[in-house]
Design an enzyme around this catalytic site. Structure first.
Site, short mmCIF file in Angstrom:
data_model
loop_
_atom_site.label_atom_id
_atom_site.label_comp_id
_atom_site.label_asym_id
_atom_site.label_seq_id
_atom_site.Cartn_x
_atom_site.Cartn_y
_atom_site.Cartn_z
N SER A 69 0.79 -1.23 0.00
CA SER A 69 0.00 0.00 0.00
C SER A 69 0.83 1.29 0.00
CB SER A 69 -0.94 -0.05 1.20
OG SER A 69 -1.92 0.93 1.08
N GLU A 376 -10.48 7.38 8.14
CA GLU A 376 -9.29 7.78 8.89
C GLU A 376 -8.84 9.10 8.28
OE1 GLU A 376 -7.10 3.90 10.37
OE2 GLU A 376 -7.03 4.03 8.21
N ASN A 378 -6.11 9.85 7.29
CA ASN A 378 -5.20 9.60 6.16
C ASN A 378 -5.91 9.31 4.85
OD1 ASN A 378 -6.03 6.89 6.30
ND2 ASN A 378 -4.25 6.23 7.48
C1 G16 Z 1 -3.15 0.64 6.49
C2 G16 Z 1 -4.48 0.44 7.17
C3 G16 Z 1 -5.01 1.76 7.65
C4 G16 Z 1 -3.99 2.43 8.56
C5 G16 Z 1 -2.64 2.52 7.85
C6 G16 Z 1 -1.54 3.01 8.77
O1 G16 Z 1 -3.32 1.47 5.37
O2 G16 Z 1 -5.36 -0.18 6.27
O3 G16 Z 1 -6.22 1.54 8.31
O4 G16 Z 1 -4.40 3.71 8.91
O5 G16 Z 1 -2.26 1.26 7.38
O6 G16 Z 1 -1.44 2.13 9.85
P1 G16 Z 1 -0.30 2.24 10.92
O7 G16 Z 1 -0.39 3.62 11.48
O8 G16 Z 1 -0.62 1.17 11.91
O9 G16 Z 1 1.01 2.04 10.21
P2 G16 Z 1 -2.60 1.14 4.00
O10 G16 Z 1 -3.19 2.13 3.05
O11 G16 Z 1 -1.14 1.31 4.22
O12 G16 Z 1 -2.99 -0.27 3.73
#
Ligand code: G16
Length: 548
Positions: A69, A376, A378
């Site tokens: 991602s 979120e 983000n």
């Molecule tokens: C993933 C999750 C999101 C989360 C993000 C960051 O997003 O699906 O829900 O907000 O990671 O997570 P963390 O702060 O735990 O690193 P993505 O778009 O990277 O798959």
């Protein structure tokens, strides 16, 4: 399948996808995510697990998405998708972690134990959909997933390069054909088709204009929008950049995460003041809008603002339909800007739930409303509508007064534009554009709805990020000892100050968030809290600094 045939599980592992590292890996915020070179055995094993999960779900299709991602190109990852297109049930995360970490020699016996534990009927058929993002390491990992599925006699189906939300959509459609057709074309037909339907009902009015610039993060989302662009019949004029050519690197100085965290515009385009720009992330599941003003300052319209825009429009349509009895609610995380939460509860009068980071938590909470909007900050989020809500709106579209029918039909189109399975940058982009068009808004009108409290995010590298524990939807830190007291002390020095820390579940860092009355104060508070994390949680490397 008799237990003796589990031998092949070991054979595939030893010959093709051996475990070559002892580094412990954990199912995190969105599956397993780390350096691509450490992942092949993990993905192979997730192929095995997906087959067991499919059998436990009576042969319904499970998804495997190969992606990291928003992370940079050298990382990769794997996410499992449950039959309704949602993230893997949480109780299975532990099983996934166990299977990912056993030695090759113990793999056969551990698989047998898990089959027993989850009561997977090995005589049943099993179906697994596999998709991948554009990373150069993805095809090899997708092949490992296919081998895992084959080793337990499941049927894999490969979708090649798709966005993460497209794979979620296809899994859902395969298990529930009322939702759509389980192909990439089926996705376009439903989501893009519904957007065109809405657009045809809404003349371009006010300050809205149909030109939208889109930063594709050099990933799969931009590529898919390039396909969609040709079929939009002029309802939206997409100008795409960062599509992966010209040496542009995935998520590097571009994309939704870069724009949100650095609060800077991406590379790849000359910015004209007040141009409406959308940034996707690497696998097309996050969306952030922004514009640059005539002083070259960036103004972000992040997940909070998207949620507010969608909530206010859906509320208006429900009112016009006469369906105000449907309960609409919003779900956020601790990263939501304090001003957004105040605006939602005080101005929109919509209830808000705050949950832990990770769309899996938000999605779950959103299901408790008739219409649940979750985002979120983000830019990761979507809207979910209960069966009851859809039935009520359908009935009004057929039997209501003329004006009510009109609003209900718009809402039905809006529901069809939504990818309800998971946050989806493409679907969200069409939802946002529909609302801006309906209301005649330009990006500045949208930004003027309310003003964010200045905020800052930083990352701190520590020896072991698991030393950080949190409670109260991650707003309070329970370990290491003394850290929360220190944070409270620092926060108290700043008017409107707020700050929290948590271990990332997708990167090997501790994240720090702060808010205060001025940008300078928010930056200072973040830097001070980052220092405290560094000192009390075993910081390594350089001391944390503010981004320039
Ligand atoms: C993933 C999750 C999101 C989360 C993000 C960051 O997003 O699906 O829900 O907000 O990671 O997570 P963390 O702060 O735990 O690193 P993505 O778009 O990277 O798959």
């Amino acid at each position: 399948m008799p237990p003796s045939s589990l031998r092949v599980v070991y054979a595939f592992a030893r010959e093709m996808h051996p475990k070559t590292t002892d580094v412990f890996i954990q199912y995190g915020t969105a599956g397993f995510r780390t350096k691509a070179s450490l992942l092949e055995h993990v993905v192979y094993r997730m192929g095995l697990l997906a087959v067991l999960r499919s059998r436990v779900k009576n042969g319904r299709t499970i998804g495997i998405m190969i992606t990291a991602s928003h992370n940079l190109e050298p990382d990769n990852g794997v996410k499992l998708v449950d039959p309704d297109g949602e993230m893997l049930e949480q109780s299975w995360e532990e099983i996934a972690t166990r299977l990912a970490n056993v030695s090759d020699n113990d793999l056969e016996s551990t698989t047998a134990e898990i089959i027993k534990q989850v009561n997977s009927d090995m005589a049943l058929k099993a179906s697994v959909y596999i998709g991948m993002d554009t990373r150069y390491t993805s095809p090899r990992l997708a092949a490992a997933a296919v081998h895992g599925v084959m080793a337990l006699k499941g049927t894999p189906k490969e979708f090649g390069i798709v966005t993460t939300p497209m794979l979620h959509f296809c899994v859902k459609c395969r298990n529930d054909n009322t939702y759509g057709t389980p192909t990439e074309e089926g996705y376009y037909e439903k989501i893009v088709g519904a957007f065109k339907n809405i657009s045809q009902k809404l003349p371009v009015v006010g300050n809205y204009n149909t030109t939208l610039y889109v930063d594709g993060a050099n990933g799969v989302g931009g590529k898919k929008l390039n396909i969609i662009k040709k079929s939009l019949d002029g309802e939206l004029d997409l100008v795409l950049f960062n599509l992966g050519g010209n040496g542009g690197k995935l998520n590097l100085n571009c994309g939704a995460d870069f724009v949100k965290v650095s609060q800077k515009p991406p590379v790849g385009i000359e910015h004209v003041p007040f141009q409406r720009v959308a940034s996707l992330d690497g696998d097309g599941d996050r969306l952030i809008y922004y514009y640059v003003d005539d002083k070259n300052e960036i103004h972000l319209l992040d997940g909070d603002q998207i949620a507010i825009l969608l909530a206010s429009y859906i509320t208006e349509l429900l009112k016009s339909c006469g369906a105000q009895e449907l309960r609409l609610g919003l779900v956020q995380t601790a990263y939501a800007n304090g001003a957004s939460t105040r605006y939602i509860t005080q101005e929109l009068k919509v209830p808000v739930t705050c949950v832990k980071t990770g769309v899996k938590h938000l999605h779950h909470a959103a299901l408790s409303y008739d219409i649940g909007i979750y985002f979120e900050a983000n830019g990761h989020g979507t809207v979910v509508y209960s069966k009851e809500a859809k039935n009520v709106v359908r009935k009004i579209a057929e039997e209501g007064e003329a004006e009510q029918r009109k609003a209900a039909q718009l809402l039905l189109n809006f529901i069809d534009v939504t990818n309800e399975t998971v946050g989806d940058a493409i679907s969200d982009l069409f939802l946002v554009e529909s609302v801006l068009r309906a209301r005649g808004l330009d990006v500045r009108d949208w930004a003027a709805l309310y003003r964010d409290v200045p905020c800052r995010q930083l990352k701190v590298t520590v020896q072991d990020r698991n030393v950080i524990s949190t409670t109260d939807a991650e707003r309070q830190c329970t370990s290491p000892e003394g850290l929360q007291t220190k944070i409270n002390e620092l926060v108290s020095k700043y008017p409107s100050g707020r700050s929290f820390v948590r271990a990332s579940g997708t990167e090997d860092v501790v994240r720090v968030y702060s808010e205060a009355d001025t940008q300078e104060s928010a930056d200072k508070l973040a830097a001070e809290v980052a220092q405290a994390v560094f000192d009390l949680a075993g910081g390594v490397g350089d001391r944390p600094e503010l981004p320039e």
